[in-house]
Design an enzyme around this catalytic site. Structure first.
Site, mmCIF file in Angstrom:
data_model
loop_
_atom_site.group_PDB
_atom_site.id
_atom_site.type_symbol
_atom_site.label_atom_id
_atom_site.label_comp_id
_atom_site.label_asym_id
_atom_site.label_seq_id
_atom_site.Cartn_x
_atom_site.Cartn_y
_atom_site.Cartn_z
ATOM 1 N N GLY A 1 38.193 36.667 39.682
ATOM 2 C CA GLY A 1 37.691 35.304 39.867
ATOM 3 C C GLY A 1 37.138 35.094 41.258
ATOM 4 O O GLY A 1 35.974 34.741 41.444
ATOM 5 N N HIS B 1 46.361 39.668 37.152
ATOM 6 C CA HIS B 1 45.722 38.497 37.766
ATOM 7 C C HIS B 1 45.448 38.808 39.234
ATOM 8 O O HIS B 1 46.048 39.719 39.798
ATOM 9 C CB HIS B 1 46.640 37.277 37.656
ATOM 10 C CG HIS B 1 46.618 36.659 36.296
ATOM 11 N ND1 HIS B 1 46.166 35.386 36.066
ATOM 12 C CD2 HIS B 1 46.958 37.167 35.096
ATOM 13 C CE1 HIS B 1 46.246 35.131 34.770
ATOM 14 N NE2 HIS B 1 46.723 36.188 34.164
ATOM 15 N N GLY B 2 44.561 38.030 39.843
ATOM 16 C CA GLY B 2 44.257 38.269 41.255
ATOM 17 C C GLY B 2 43.597 39.626 41.466
ATOM 18 O O GLY B 2 43.814 40.292 42.471
ATOM 19 N N GLY B 3 42.772 40.026 40.520
ATOM 20 C CA GLY B 3 42.176 41.369 40.542
ATOM 21 C C GLY B 3 41.260 41.630 41.724
ATOM 22 O O GLY B 3 41.025 42.782 42.083
ATOM 23 N N THR B 4 40.756 40.561 42.346
ATOM 24 C CA THR B 4 39.879 40.747 43.510
ATOM 25 C C THR B 4 40.609 41.511 44.612
ATOM 26 O O THR B 4 39.999 42.292 45.339
ATOM 27 C CB THR B 4 39.397 39.369 44.031
ATOM 28 O OG1 THR B 4 38.633 38.748 42.996
ATOM 29 C CG2 THR B 4 38.545 39.502 45.287
ATOM 30 N N ASP C 1 42.120 29.737 31.274
ATOM 31 C CA ASP C 1 42.980 30.418 32.243
ATOM 32 C C ASP C 1 44.054 29.452 32.764
ATOM 33 O O ASP C 1 43.746 28.290 33.078
ATOM 34 C CB ASP C 1 42.064 30.884 33.396
ATOM 35 C CG ASP C 1 42.694 31.950 34.272
ATOM 36 O OD1 ASP C 1 43.667 32.590 33.840
ATOM 37 O OD2 ASP C 1 42.172 32.145 35.402
ATOM 38 N N GLY D 1 43.411 34.499 44.773
ATOM 39 C CA GLY D 1 42.619 34.003 45.897
ATOM 40 C C GLY D 1 42.415 34.991 47.030
ATOM 41 O O GLY D 1 41.743 34.682 48.010
ATOM 42 N N GLU E 1 52.838 34.415 30.522
ATOM 43 C CA GLU E 1 53.109 34.996 31.847
ATOM 44 C C GLU E 1 54.607 35.035 32.111
ATOM 45 O O GLU E 1 55.337 34.067 31.876
ATOM 46 C CB GLU E 1 52.414 34.196 32.958
ATOM 47 C CG GLU E 1 52.736 34.732 34.364
ATOM 48 C CD GLU E 1 51.896 34.104 35.481
ATOM 49 O OE1 GLU E 1 50.759 33.673 35.199
ATOM 50 O OE2 GLU E 1 52.387 34.052 36.604
ATOM 51 N N ASP F 1 50.641 29.166 30.998
ATOM 52 C CA ASP F 1 51.323 29.643 32.198
ATOM 53 C C ASP F 1 52.591 28.833 32.403
ATOM 54 O O ASP F 1 52.565 27.736 32.956
ATOM 55 C CB ASP F 1 50.383 29.515 33.400
ATOM 56 C CG ASP F 1 51.055 29.942 34.694
ATOM 57 O OD1 ASP F 1 52.276 30.216 34.687
ATOM 58 O OD2 ASP F 1 50.359 29.979 35.722
HETATM 59 ZN ZN LIG Z 1 45.630 34.067 37.406
#
Ligand SMILES: [Zn+2]
Length: 280
Positions: free
Chosen positions: A230, A206-209, A82, A179, A134, A104
């Site tokens: 994550g 990304h940042g799926g939380t 990642d 985060g 990305e 990235d």
């Molecule tokens: Zn990410």
């Protein structure tokens, strides 16, 4: 069932119209419980590690666990690096046996991002390894890198990027933040729909939380094929660890403390996969 590349599992997801969960392993200890969750759901899984975690535990150790479980537990597993920003880290991961890498270049100039991503794609594809690129940036903090405000991916940039770089998946900036775990994000669905109609590559969140679970289905419908989780796993493992270590004796068998931590991660992954597979 086998150890797979990102390209292979995303192709299956495209054909069968689902999203593949990509879950960050924050240590080696939680990996078997993560893969077991996918096995129980009959779904493929992407295990991903940051460069920092990979180096702490040993890249080859992650490869060994993922390969062994893919072969013996009858589950498709991808091991993905990642957010690599240094091509040397990508070369090391490929040498160790990772089946997928993310380059990235989102903090570079557009031109430099294209040039470096191209190099990575050429290097990785020659070795049978998939690449995620990305375009646009994802806000928040990850591995010490802070991006204050994420930048939305501009469709014209993404089109140009994909003309130049034959990546297997594209991470897009559509309103998520790394985060984030105490509030939920307002996703830019008009942009996601536009990107979906104009791009012919699987897209990555990304940042799926920070994404509402009610939005998952709409993301799948709009070409999101890889969805990264994550922070939620990290928070849940750590909370459980604090609880367990806070109440057990120092000579308690370590597994009695660790098993509940792994179980909490296992349960989250099962739940997410059910939503990603439209079973929820
Ligand atoms: Zn990410």
């Amino acid at each position: 069932m086998a150890y797979k590349t990102l390209k292979e599992v995303l192709k299956e997801a495209e054909e069968m119209d689902f999203t593949v969960g990509a879950f960050n392993a924050h240590n080696l200890e939680m990996v078997p419980a993560m893969i077991e969750a996918a096995h129980e759901e009959g779904a493929p899984i992407i295990i991903q590690t940051s460069v920092g975690t990979a180096d702490t535990e040993g890249m080859r150790n992650f490869v060994a666990v993922c390969k062994s479980m893919a072969e013996h537990e009858a589950v498709d597993v991808v091991l993905h690096l990642d957010h690599a920003r240094d091509i040397k880290d990508i070369e090391r991961a490929i040498a160790a046996g990772y089946s997928s890498v993310m380059f990235d270049g989102s903090l570079l100039s557009f031109k430099e991002n294209i040039a470096k991503t191209k190099r990575v794609v050429e290097y990785a594809h020659k070795r049978g390894v998939s690449v995620e690129g990305e375009i646009g940036t994802i806000g928040g903090t990850e591995e010490g890198f802070t991006v204050k405000e994420g930048n939305y991916t501009r469709p014209e940039d993404a089109i140009k990027f994909l003309q130049e770089c034959d990546v297997d998946a594209l991470a897009v900036g559509v309103g998520t933040h790394h985060g984030q775990f105490q509030s939920k994000t307002e996703l830019n669905f008009p942009l996601i729909e536009e990107l979906h109609s104009k791009l012919d590559k699987p897209m990555v969140i990304h940042g799926g939380t920070g994404v509402n679970e009610e939005d998952y289905h709409r993301l799948t419908e709009n070409g999101i094929r890889k969805f990264n989780v994550g922070t939620e796993l990290l928070v849940s493992w750590t909370k459980k660890a604090k609880e367990m270590f806070g109440k057990t004796e120092v000579n308690e068998s370590l597994r009695n403390n660790i098993i509940p931590c792994n179980e909490s991660v296992h349960n989250i992954i099962k739940h997410k996969i059910e939503l990603f597979m439209n079973k929820g």
